[in-house]
Design a protein around this motif. Structure first.
Motif, PDB file in Angstrom:
ATOM      1  N   GLU A 239       0.828  -1.203   0.000  1.00 25.84           N
ATOM      2  CA  GLU A 239       0.000   0.000   0.000  1.00 25.84           C
ATOM      3  C   GLU A 239       0.866   1.259   0.000  1.00 25.84           C
ATOM      4  N   GLU A 240       0.428   2.284  -0.715  1.00 24.04           N
ATOM      5  CA  GLU A 240       1.172   3.541  -0.771  1.00 24.04           C
ATOM      6  C   GLU A 240       1.045   4.325   0.532  1.00 24.04           C
ATOM      7  N   HIS A 241      -0.126   4.274   1.160  1.00 22.85           N
ATOM      8  CA  HIS A 241      -0.372   5.043   2.383  1.00 22.85           C
ATOM      9  C   HIS A 241      -0.462   4.104   3.575  1.00 22.85           C
TER      10      HIS A 241
ATOM     11  N   ALA B 263      -2.505  12.301   1.870  1.00 23.65           N
ATOM     12  CA  ALA B 263      -1.957  11.011   1.454  1.00 23.65           C
ATOM     13  C   ALA B 263      -0.933  11.252   0.356  1.00 23.65           C
ATOM     14  N   ASN B 264       0.114  10.480   0.374  1.00 18.03           N
ATOM     15  CA  ASN B 264       1.133  10.547  -0.680  1.00 18.03           C
ATOM     16  C   ASN B 264       1.685  11.953  -0.868  1.00 18.03           C
ATOM     17  N   GLU B 265       1.695  12.733   0.185  1.00 17.45           N
ATOM     18  CA  GLU B 265       2.270  14.075   0.217  1.00 17.45           C
ATOM     19  C   GLU B 265       1.607  15.090  -0.715  1.00 17.45           C
TER      20      GLU B 265
END
Length: 120
Positions: free
Chosen positions: A8-10, A60-62
Motif C-alpha cells: 500500500e502507498e499510504h 496522502a502521498n504528500e
C-alpha cells in the motif's frame, strides 16, 4: 482491524480499520454504502446499522488531500478473512481494550477507536 499490505502507498504495514475511497457512482448514502462494501470486500464481514462517529482531513502521498470518515458498524455475520491481499495483509478481531494496548496501532487509529467507544 486489518494490517495494511506492505504494498500500500499510504500507511503500509500498519493496523487500521477497513476502508478506502468512496466510489463516484455510489447511490444513496455514500458513507454507509462505502463502509458496508469495504467490510464485505476487504474482510468478508456483513454489517447492518452504520453510524457516523467522526472525521478528519489528512494528506496522502504528500499531495492528495483526503477526508477520513470514521463510522461505527453493527456486525451481522461472516468470519473475517483476508479477501483483498493487495490491500490487506491480515485481519484481527480486537476489542477496544485490546486495541488500546496493541503496540502496532498508530496513535490516530487509537484516537478514532476512542471516539467510537465514546459514541456507543
Amino acid at each position: 482491524m486489518v494490517k495494511r499490505s506492505s504494498e500500500e502507498e499510504h500507511a503500509a504495514g500498519t493496523l487500521s480499520f477497513p476502508g478506502r475511497k468512496v466510489d463516484s457512482d455510489a447511490l444513496g448514502d455514500a458513507i454507509r454504502e462505502t463502509a458496508r462494501r469495504e467490510d464485505h470486500d476487504e474482510v468478508g464481514v456483513e454489517t447492518g446499522v452504520v453510524e457516523y462517529v467522526t472525521g478528519s482531513p489528512f494528506t496522502a502521498n504528500e499531495s492528495t488531500e483526503c477526508l477520513n470518515v470514521v463510522v461505527h458498524c453493527e456486525y451481522e455475520s461472516g468470519e473475517p478473512e483476508v479477501r483483498e491481499p493487495e490491500e490487506v495483509a491480515d485481519v484481527f478481531w480486537l476489542g477496544y481494550d485490546e486495541l488500546a494496548d496493541h503496540k502496532d496501532v498508530p496513535e490516530q487509529v487509537r484516537e478514532y477507536a476512542d471516539a467510537v467507544e465514546a459514541s456507543r
